[in-house]
Scaffold this motif. Structure first.
Motif, PDB file in Angstrom:
ATOM      1  N   ARG A 154       0.739  -1.180   0.102  1.00 19.70           N
ATOM      2  CA  ARG A 154       0.122  -0.113   0.004  1.00 19.70           C
ATOM      3  C   ARG A 154       0.869   1.320   0.073  1.00 19.70           C
ATOM      4  NH1 ARG A 154      -2.410  -1.095   3.957  1.00 19.70           N
ATOM      5  NH2 ARG A 154      -1.588   0.059   5.519  1.00 19.70           N
ATOM      6  N   ILE A 155       1.974   1.154   0.708  1.00 21.55           N
ATOM      7  CA  ILE A 155       2.773   2.563   0.833  1.00 21.55           C
ATOM      8  C   ILE A 155       3.344   2.662  -0.516  1.00 21.55           C
ATOM      9  CG2 ILE A 155       5.052   3.203   1.790  1.00 21.55           C
ATOM     10  CD1 ILE A 155       4.055   2.268   4.599  1.00 21.55           C
ATOM     11  N   TYR A 156       3.717   1.399  -1.233  1.00 20.45           N
ATOM     12  CA  TYR A 156       4.484   1.575  -2.492  1.00 20.45           C
ATOM     13  C   TYR A 156       3.617   2.109  -3.526  1.00 20.45           C
ATOM     14  CZ  TYR A 156       6.724   0.007  -6.942  1.00 20.45           C
ATOM     15  OH  TYR A 156       7.071   0.094  -8.089  1.00 20.45           O
ATOM     16  N   ARG A 157       2.100   1.603  -3.404  1.00 19.50           N
ATOM     17  CA  ARG A 157       1.310   2.473  -4.595  1.00 19.50           C
ATOM     18  C   ARG A 157       0.866   3.717  -4.391  1.00 19.50           C
ATOM     19  NH1 ARG A 157      -1.225  -2.792  -3.313  1.00 19.50           N
ATOM     20  NH2 ARG A 157      -2.799  -1.565  -2.110  1.00 19.50           N
ATOM     21  N   ASP A 158       0.813   3.850  -3.094  1.00 21.75           N
ATOM     22  CA  ASP A 158       0.556   5.527  -2.540  1.00 21.75           C
ATOM     23  C   ASP A 158       1.649   6.272  -3.148  1.00 21.75           C
ATOM     24  OD1 ASP A 158      -1.761   4.550  -1.561  1.00 21.75           O
ATOM     25  OD2 ASP A 158      -1.067   4.777   0.715  1.00 21.75           O
ATOM     26  N   ASN A 159       2.899   5.730  -2.961  1.00 26.15           N
ATOM     27  CA  ASN A 159       3.960   6.716  -3.418  1.00 26.15           C
ATOM     28  C   ASN A 159       4.148   6.729  -4.953  1.00 26.15           C
ATOM     29  OD1 ASN A 159       7.046   7.824  -3.043  1.00 26.15           O
ATOM     30  ND2 ASN A 159       7.483   5.956  -4.164  1.00 26.15           N
ATOM     31  N   ILE A 160       3.831   5.826  -5.847  1.00 31.12           N
ATOM     32  CA  ILE A 160       3.707   5.727  -7.194  1.00 31.12           C
ATOM     33  C   ILE A 160       2.532   6.657  -7.559  1.00 31.12           C
ATOM     34  CG2 ILE A 160       3.184   4.487  -9.233  1.00 31.12           C
ATOM     35  CD1 ILE A 160       5.982   3.834  -8.408  1.00 31.12           C
ATOM     36  N   ALA A 161       1.299   6.753  -6.813  1.00 34.24           N
ATOM     37  CA  ALA A 161       0.316   7.493  -7.294  1.00 34.24           C
ATOM     38  C   ALA A 161       0.785   9.056  -6.937  1.00 34.24           C
ATOM     39  CB  ALA A 161      -0.935   7.357  -6.340  1.00 34.24           C
ATOM     40  N   SER A 162       1.654   9.344  -5.653  1.00 32.79           N
ATOM     41  CA  SER A 162       1.946  10.631  -5.681  1.00 32.79           C
ATOM     42  C   SER A 162       2.806  11.255  -6.656  1.00 32.79           C
ATOM     43  CB  SER A 162       2.682  10.831  -4.102  1.00 32.79           C
ATOM     44  OG  SER A 162       3.886  10.284  -4.279  1.00 32.79           O
ATOM     45  N   TYR A 163       3.930  10.510  -7.304  1.00 31.56           N
ATOM     46  CA  TYR A 163       4.465  11.004  -8.274  1.00 31.56           C
ATOM     47  C   TYR A 163       3.698  11.108  -9.559  1.00 31.56           C
ATOM     48  CZ  TYR A 163       9.112  10.016  -6.500  1.00 31.56           C
ATOM     49  OH  TYR A 163      10.223  10.091  -5.529  1.00 31.56           O
ATOM     50  N   GLY A 164       2.665  10.285  -9.792  1.00 32.47           N
ATOM     51  CA  GLY A 164       1.727  10.585 -10.818  1.00 32.47           C
ATOM     52  C   GLY A 164       0.923  11.868 -10.707  1.00 32.47           C
ATOM     53  N   GLN A 165       0.548  12.253  -9.357  1.00 31.68           N
ATOM     54  CA  GLN A 165      -0.111  13.488  -9.213  1.00 31.68           C
ATOM     55  C   GLN A 165       0.741  14.855  -9.437  1.00 31.68           C
ATOM     56  OE1 GLN A 165      -1.471  12.529  -5.307  1.00 31.68           O
ATOM     57  NE2 GLN A 165      -2.668  11.058  -5.754  1.00 31.68           N
TER      58      GLN A 165
END
Length: 235
Positions: A154-165
């Motif tokens: 979950r932390i990894y996915r949230d981090n990837i999403a933050s780069y996308g944002q």
């Protein structure tokens, strides 16, 4: 004349294990450090040890004993900051990711009207690949966090999403976005970041066989192609 009793020595009553004799149980300054400073320093020692151990030998090779040995601290201090080895992995991942993010953001030139995709993407991508070329950091950020647990995933996915944002925020500041739903925009951003991540992983596995400039050229083409395909107009 009655004997005069000497007053009891106050220093003799302080046990090394009592609160007054233990630097860690008071907020006093010892060696120029407050208790909080000492705590933070030891935590950083464990994170440094985690980066070295997990980055060199892998997460499965890490243990509390191995981390203490690497950090040159006892397990008492390990449990002062962490409950499990997984907590150390997460701490290292988040710390190194923040350093990476700061490096990438610092490389991006001021976003002004008329700036092309290449002008803002190239320096940022170059900075990213330079960090990814650091073996210990690359292994922790891109490999050792995969599949450890639901929490780490979950932390990894949230981090990837933050780069996308972050990417889409920059794109929106430069271009009039074609009408995309929030879900489509999120998926587009995840696809771009995921593609760059997979390209980086393949590059690392190949023992960095391709020059960084070539990687920057190819990944910039991805961004430029998206801008062209969506017919984005400069603001």
């Amino acid at each position: 004349m009655p004997a005069i009793k000497k007053p009891a020595s106050t220093s003799a009553s302080v046990s090394p294990t009592s609160p007054l004799g233990d630097p860690e149980s008071s907020s006093r300054i010892y060696g120029g450090e407050s208790r909080e400073d000492r705590h933070l320093r030891r935590r950083e020692q464990f994170l440094d040890a985690g980066l070295e151990l997990i980055g060199r030998e892998g997460y499965r090779a890490a243990s509390v004993r191995a981390l203490c040995r690497q950090a040159k601290l006892t397990d008492r201090y390990f449990y002062e900051s962490f409950e499990t080895v997984e907590d150390v992995l997460i701490g290292v991942y988040l710390r190194e990711n923040e350093r990476l993010r700061a490096t990438v953001l610092a490389a991006i030139p001021p976003i002004q009207p008329g700036v092309t995709v290449g002008e803002f993407a190239r320096p940022a991508l170059h900075a990213f690949f330079e960090v990814a070329r650091t073996p210990l950091v690359a292994r922790v950020l891109l490999f050792e966090v995969m599949g450890v647990s639901d929490r780490v995933n979950r932390i990894y996915r949230d981090n990837i999403a933050s780069y996308g944002q972050m990417l889409m925020m920059i794109v929106r500041s430069l271009y009039k976005m074609r009408q995309l739903s929030p879900a489509q925009e999120e998926l587009l951003a995840m696809s771009i970041v995921g593609g760059i991540s997979q390209t980086t992983m393949a590059w690392i596995v190949s023992d960095f066989s391709m020059p960084i400039d070539d990687l920057v050229d190819v990944t910039t083409l991805i961004l430029e192609g998206i801008v062209l395909r969506l017919d984005l107009k400069v603001e």
